[in-house]
Design a protein around this motif. Structure first.
Motif, mmCIF file in Angstrom:
data_model
loop_
_atom_site.group_PDB
_atom_site.id
_atom_site.type_symbol
_atom_site.label_atom_id
_atom_site.label_comp_id
_atom_site.label_asym_id
_atom_site.label_seq_id
_atom_site.Cartn_x
_atom_site.Cartn_y
_atom_site.Cartn_z
ATOM 1 N N SER A 1 0.814 -1.219 0.000
ATOM 2 C CA SER A 1 0.000 0.000 0.000
ATOM 3 C C SER A 1 0.851 1.273 0.000
ATOM 4 C CB SER A 1 -0.953 0.007 1.196
ATOM 5 O OG SER A 1 -0.237 0.059 2.409
ATOM 6 N N LEU A 2 2.116 1.189 0.412
ATOM 7 C CA LEU A 2 2.953 2.393 0.397
ATOM 8 C C LEU A 2 3.469 2.717 -0.995
ATOM 9 C CD1 LEU A 2 6.467 1.929 0.634
ATOM 10 C CD2 LEU A 2 5.512 0.508 2.400
ATOM 11 N N LEU A 3 3.321 1.780 -1.933
ATOM 12 C CA LEU A 3 3.834 1.969 -3.292
ATOM 13 C C LEU A 3 2.775 2.556 -4.205
ATOM 14 C CD1 LEU A 3 5.644 -1.470 -3.670
ATOM 15 C CD2 LEU A 3 6.655 0.722 -2.987
ATOM 16 N N ASN A 4 3.233 3.453 -5.090
ATOM 17 C CA ASN A 4 2.345 4.088 -6.058
ATOM 18 C C ASN A 4 2.901 3.944 -7.468
ATOM 19 O OD1 ASN A 4 0.365 5.403 -4.216
ATOM 20 N ND2 ASN A 4 2.221 6.389 -3.457
ATOM 21 N N LYS A 5 2.022 4.009 -8.435
ATOM 22 C CA LYS A 5 2.423 3.940 -9.839
ATOM 23 C C LYS A 5 3.540 4.946 -10.084
ATOM 24 C CE LYS A 5 0.689 4.160 -14.520
ATOM 25 N NZ LYS A 5 -0.483 4.245 -15.380
ATOM 26 N N GLY A 6 4.610 4.486 -10.755
ATOM 27 C CA GLY A 6 5.745 5.346 -11.062
ATOM 28 C C GLY A 6 6.873 5.262 -10.048
ATOM 29 N N ASP A 7 6.601 4.666 -8.882
ATOM 30 C CA ASP A 7 7.663 4.462 -7.899
ATOM 31 C C ASP A 7 8.633 3.394 -8.407
ATOM 32 O OD1 ASP A 7 6.494 6.271 -6.153
ATOM 33 O OD2 ASP A 7 5.660 4.739 -4.821
ATOM 34 N N THR A 8 9.791 3.338 -7.779
ATOM 35 C CA THR A 8 10.794 2.324 -8.095
ATOM 36 C C THR A 8 11.171 1.593 -6.818
ATOM 37 O OG1 THR A 8 11.690 3.635 -9.921
ATOM 38 C CG2 THR A 8 13.126 1.928 -9.023
ATOM 39 N N VAL A 9 11.277 0.277 -6.923
ATOM 40 C CA VAL A 9 11.748 -0.554 -5.823
ATOM 41 C C VAL A 9 13.039 -1.219 -6.258
ATOM 42 C CG1 VAL A 9 11.303 -2.648 -4.484
ATOM 43 C CG2 VAL A 9 9.487 -0.968 -4.809
ATOM 44 N N VAL A 10 14.077 -1.083 -5.433
ATOM 45 C CA VAL A 10 15.366 -1.730 -5.664
ATOM 46 C C VAL A 10 15.561 -2.738 -4.549
ATOM 47 C CG1 VAL A 10 17.866 -1.385 -5.873
ATOM 48 C CG2 VAL A 10 16.287 0.409 -6.666
ATOM 49 N N GLY A 11 15.954 -3.950 -4.900
ATOM 50 C CA GLY A 11 16.188 -4.951 -3.871
ATOM 51 C C GLY A 11 16.290 -6.340 -4.446
ATOM 52 N N THR A 12 16.033 -7.317 -3.588
ATOM 53 C CA THR A 12 16.040 -8.721 -3.983
ATOM 54 C C THR A 12 14.757 -9.333 -3.429
ATOM 55 O OG1 THR A 12 18.443 -8.721 -3.817
ATOM 56 C CG2 THR A 12 17.393 -10.858 -3.935
ATOM 57 N N LEU A 13 13.697 -9.210 -4.213
ATOM 58 C CA LEU A 13 12.377 -9.640 -3.760
ATOM 59 C C LEU A 13 11.966 -10.949 -4.416
ATOM 60 C CD1 LEU A 13 10.371 -6.282 -3.914
ATOM 61 C CD2 LEU A 13 11.548 -7.286 -1.965
ATOM 62 N N PRO A 14 11.074 -11.689 -3.767
ATOM 63 C CA PRO A 14 10.509 -12.893 -4.393
ATOM 64 C C PRO A 14 9.728 -12.518 -5.653
ATOM 65 C CG PRO A 14 9.963 -12.784 -2.048
ATOM 66 C CD PRO A 14 10.571 -11.467 -2.418
ATOM 67 N N ILE A 15 9.741 -13.412 -6.600
ATOM 68 C CA ILE A 15 9.135 -13.127 -7.901
ATOM 69 C C ILE A 15 7.650 -12.795 -7.795
ATOM 70 C CG2 ILE A 15 8.644 -15.539 -8.496
ATOM 71 C CD1 ILE A 15 9.725 -14.743 -11.366
ATOM 72 N N ASN A 16 6.926 -13.429 -6.847
ATOM 73 C CA ASN A 16 5.502 -13.129 -6.718
ATOM 74 C C ASN A 16 5.278 -11.687 -6.263
ATOM 75 O OD1 ASN A 16 6.630 -14.235 -4.233
ATOM 76 N ND2 ASN A 16 4.588 -14.039 -3.368
ATOM 77 N N LEU A 17 6.162 -11.150 -5.425
ATOM 78 C CA LEU A 17 6.039 -9.739 -5.034
ATOM 79 C C LEU A 17 6.402 -8.817 -6.187
ATOM 80 C CD1 LEU A 17 7.342 -9.541 -1.365
ATOM 81 C CD2 LEU A 17 5.009 -9.381 -2.207
ATOM 82 N N VAL A 18 7.395 -9.204 -6.968
ATOM 83 C CA VAL A 18 7.765 -8.397 -8.139
ATOM 84 C C VAL A 18 6.570 -8.307 -9.086
ATOM 85 C CG1 VAL A 18 9.318 -8.175 -10.103
ATOM 86 C CG2 VAL A 18 10.199 -9.005 -7.906
ATOM 87 N N TYR A 19 5.900 -9.414 -9.298
ATOM 88 C CA TYR A 19 4.706 -9.405 -10.136
ATOM 89 C C TYR A 19 3.666 -8.427 -9.586
ATOM 90 C CZ TYR A 19 0.295 -10.825 -12.196
ATOM 91 O OH TYR A 19 -0.923 -10.809 -12.821
ATOM 92 N N GLN A 20 3.423 -8.501 -8.293
ATOM 93 C CA GLN A 20 2.402 -7.649 -7.679
ATOM 94 C C GLN A 20 2.756 -6.166 -7.776
ATOM 95 O OE1 GLN A 20 1.384 -8.998 -3.695
ATOM 96 N NE2 GLN A 20 1.552 -11.118 -4.368
ATOM 97 N N ILE A 21 4.017 -5.827 -7.561
ATOM 98 C CA ILE A 21 4.368 -4.407 -7.662
ATOM 99 C C ILE A 21 4.354 -3.941 -9.112
ATOM 100 C CG2 ILE A 21 5.623 -4.408 -5.462
ATOM 101 C CD1 ILE A 21 8.228 -4.241 -7.027
ATOM 102 N N ASN A 22 4.742 -4.825 -10.043
ATOM 103 C CA ASN A 22 4.645 -4.468 -11.459
ATOM 104 C C ASN A 22 3.196 -4.187 -11.847
ATOM 105 O OD1 ASN A 22 7.232 -6.673 -12.877
ATOM 106 N ND2 ASN A 22 7.436 -4.661 -11.946
#
Length: 97
Positions: free
Chosen positions: A34-55
């Motif tokens: 919920s803290l993420l908004n369209k156009g934000d960027t996340v840098v890290g090493t996340l599980p693929i299912n979370l990457v899908y959700q943020i994309n």
């Protein structure tokens, strides 16, 4: 637009500082999307299912990629070890089929 660096590893933070990686906010864990908004960027090493959700939210994901030899798996790495493991930042977009 905010850039988040998500890591709990001191060596990764040190590596980012040495590489002059720009980020606005550091958090150890992504506990809520919920803290993420369209156009934000996340840098890290996340599980693929979370990457899908943020994309799906329109958030850019940049993965801290490493070539970790078996002897270093599970070891807390220093910035120097990250360099030795060829740490790079790579943008990914995940689709689910």
């Amino acid at each position: 637009m905010i850039t988040y660096f998500i890591t709990r590893h001191p060596g990764a933070l040190q590596w980012a500082k040495q590489k002059k990686l720009h980020y606005d906010v550091h958090v150890e864990h992504l506990l809520s999307l919920s803290l993420l908004n369209k156009g934000d960027t996340v840098v890290g090493t996340l599980p693929i299912n979370l990457v899908y959700q943020i994309n799906q939210k329109g958030v850019i994901y940049v993965h801290l990629s490493l070539e970790i030899p078996p002897a270093l798996r599970g070891v807390e790495l220093t910035a120097e070890q990250l360099d030795n493991c060829k740490a790079t930042l790579e943008r990914y977009e995940v689709i689910k089929k």
